[in-house]
Design a protein around this motif. Structure first.
Motif, PDB file in Angstrom:
ATOM      1  N   LEU A 220      35.556  75.566 -24.185  1.00 14.56           N
ATOM      2  CA  LEU A 220      35.211  76.427 -25.198  1.00 14.56           C
ATOM      3  C   LEU A 220      33.849  77.135 -24.944  1.00 14.56           C
ATOM      4  O   LEU A 220      33.080  76.151 -24.971  1.00 14.56           O
ATOM      5  CB  LEU A 220      35.174  75.996 -26.669  1.00 14.56           C
ATOM      6  CG  LEU A 220      36.658  75.280 -27.087  1.00 14.56           C
ATOM      7  CD1 LEU A 220      36.514  74.447 -28.095  1.00 14.56           C
ATOM      8  CD2 LEU A 220      37.553  76.517 -27.538  1.00 14.56           C
TER       9      LEU A 220
ATOM     10  N   TYR B 115      30.586  79.984 -25.733  1.00 15.78           N
ATOM     11  CA  TYR B 115      30.125  80.837 -26.532  1.00 15.78           C
ATOM     12  C   TYR B 115      28.802  81.395 -26.161  1.00 15.78           C
ATOM     13  O   TYR B 115      27.844  80.591 -25.674  1.00 15.78           O
ATOM     14  CB  TYR B 115      29.480  80.017 -27.894  1.00 15.78           C
ATOM     15  CG  TYR B 115      30.838  79.216 -28.697  1.00 15.78           C
ATOM     16  CD1 TYR B 115      31.624  79.977 -29.417  1.00 15.78           C
ATOM     17  CD2 TYR B 115      31.305  78.186 -28.105  1.00 15.78           C
ATOM     18  CE1 TYR B 115      32.901  79.210 -29.821  1.00 15.78           C
ATOM     19  CE2 TYR B 115      32.451  77.487 -28.517  1.00 15.78           C
ATOM     20  CZ  TYR B 115      33.173  77.913 -29.513  1.00 15.78           C
ATOM     21  OH  TYR B 115      34.196  77.304 -29.842  1.00 15.78           O
TER      22      TYR B 115
ATOM     23  N   GLY C 162      31.694  71.972 -26.559  1.00 19.30           N
ATOM     24  CA  GLY C 162      31.539  73.216 -26.367  1.00 19.30           C
ATOM     25  C   GLY C 162      30.356  73.624 -25.342  1.00 19.30           C
ATOM     26  O   GLY C 162      29.657  72.720 -25.165  1.00 19.30           O
TER      27      GLY C 162
ATOM     28  N   PHE D  27      38.022  79.733 -23.055  1.00 19.40           N
ATOM     29  CA  PHE D  27      37.629  80.753 -23.969  1.00 19.40           C
ATOM     30  C   PHE D  27      36.234  81.192 -23.715  1.00 19.40           C
ATOM     31  O   PHE D  27      35.351  80.521 -23.773  1.00 19.40           O
ATOM     32  CB  PHE D  27      37.899  80.168 -25.092  1.00 19.40           C
ATOM     33  CG  PHE D  27      39.281  80.051 -25.646  1.00 19.40           C
ATOM     34  CD1 PHE D  27      40.381  80.982 -25.994  1.00 19.40           C
ATOM     35  CD2 PHE D  27      39.907  78.847 -25.604  1.00 19.40           C
ATOM     36  CE1 PHE D  27      41.544  80.994 -26.366  1.00 19.40           C
ATOM     37  CE2 PHE D  27      41.038  78.596 -25.919  1.00 19.40           C
ATOM     38  CZ  PHE D  27      42.042  79.573 -26.259  1.00 19.40           C
TER      39      PHE D  27
ATOM     40  N   HIS E 165      39.320  81.167 -35.209  1.00 21.32           N
ATOM     41  CA  HIS E 165      38.721  79.995 -34.840  1.00 21.32           C
ATOM     42  C   HIS E 165      38.730  78.548 -35.222  1.00 21.32           C
ATOM     43  O   HIS E 165      39.178  77.668 -34.259  1.00 21.32           O
ATOM     44  CB  HIS E 165      37.249  80.500 -34.692  1.00 21.32           C
ATOM     45  CG  HIS E 165      36.411  79.191 -33.875  1.00 21.32           C
ATOM     46  ND1 HIS E 165      35.434  78.375 -34.274  1.00 21.32           N
ATOM     47  CD2 HIS E 165      36.016  79.104 -32.607  1.00 21.32           C
ATOM     48  CE1 HIS E 165      34.905  77.795 -33.452  1.00 21.32           C
ATOM     49  NE2 HIS E 165      35.211  78.216 -32.232  1.00 21.32           N
TER      50      HIS E 165
END
Ligand SMILES: [Zn+2]
Length: 264
Positions: A33, A35, A57, A211, A229
């Protein structure tokens, strides 16, 4: 015994039977994950949600960003809790005309020299180390762009990283992964059902799924709703016996180790 086991693993890999239900740290697949861009929403919504499920993450940080500098203690705490602070350069330079949004001259990659890109990436690593004390991390290409003029700039910094995340959508088997340009699925308005569908595909085919999120519950035009999410995280928790969720640095080190076993 250990040698025998390594030989067996090696034989399996050589015969191309590497992909199975335990390929990924004893699990069927791996999910990372990520970001991007150090947004307030990451600290406000994403990290508390990940922590609630004990999922870790990778957060690709722009070294000059307000959110990173003003809320540095919170990023430090996130790192202590097992999240990776990845390098997303100092200024997030992108080249015209590829960028869809207007770029100021100081953030235009066409105005950069190779020396400037390299020094800003190294400066960001210094800032990140000051924050988390770590010497190993991964990199993410701003806007997915890899060249300053005609030069692949990552070649000049790759010894400082375990891997670099790209933006090309694909799922790869463990022995197909390019650690200098790891595939990733950019999320924009995707529903929980769509995201869960990708997880199921990764489980079924023993692949790595990365992702790539920007905004979650706001903060970017590339946004995913908080509720979607949350549903994804809940599903990853539900599937924890099949899915290995870990930061990019950890997964990339595992991939490297497996390829070393094949060579040996
Ligand atoms: Zn970015």
């Amino acid at each position: 015994m250990r040698v025998t086991l390594l030989c067996l693993i090696s034989i399996f890999f050589q015969k191309g039977i590497a992909q199975n239900s335990t390929s990924w740290n004893g699990k069927s697949c791996a999910v990372v994950l990520t970001y991007d861009d150090a947004l307030n929403q990451h600290l406000d919504y994403v990290i508390p949600s990940l922590d609630a499920y004990n999922l870790k993450g990778t957060f690709y940080i722009i070294g000059s960003s307000d959110c990173f500098n003003k809320r540095n203690k919170e990023w430090k705490l996130a790192s202590k809790n097992g999240h990776e602070l990845g390098n997303h350069t100092l200024m997030h330079p992108c080249a015209r005309p590829h960028s869809k949004t207007p770029i100021s001259p100081e953030k235009d990659l066409n105005n950069y020299t190779l020396k400037k890109v390299v020094s800003e990436i190294k400066e960001t690593n210094r800032l990140l180390k000051e924050t988390d004390g770590k010497t190993e991390r991964s990199f993410a290409f701003p806007c997915g762009q890899k060249k300053v003029h005609d030069t692949l700039f990552y070649n000049y910094v790759k010894n400082d990283f375990v891997a670099a995340r790209g933006v090309k959508r694909d799922l790869k088997s463990i022995n197909e992964i390019d650690l200098d340009n790891v595939n990733a699925y950019g999320m924009k308005g995707h529903t929980a059902t769509e995201m869960i569908g990708l997880v199921d595909e990764a489980i079924k085919n023993n692949k790595l799924l990365v992702f790539l999120f920007h905004g979650v519950g706001g903060g970017s035009p590339l946004n995913v709703e908080n509720v979607d999410h949350q549903k994804l995280l809940k599903y990853l928790d539900f599937k924890q016996h099949d899915v290995w969720v870990a930061p990019m640095v950890e997964i990339a080190k595992y991939v490297k180790l497996q390829s070393k076993i094949i060579k040996d």
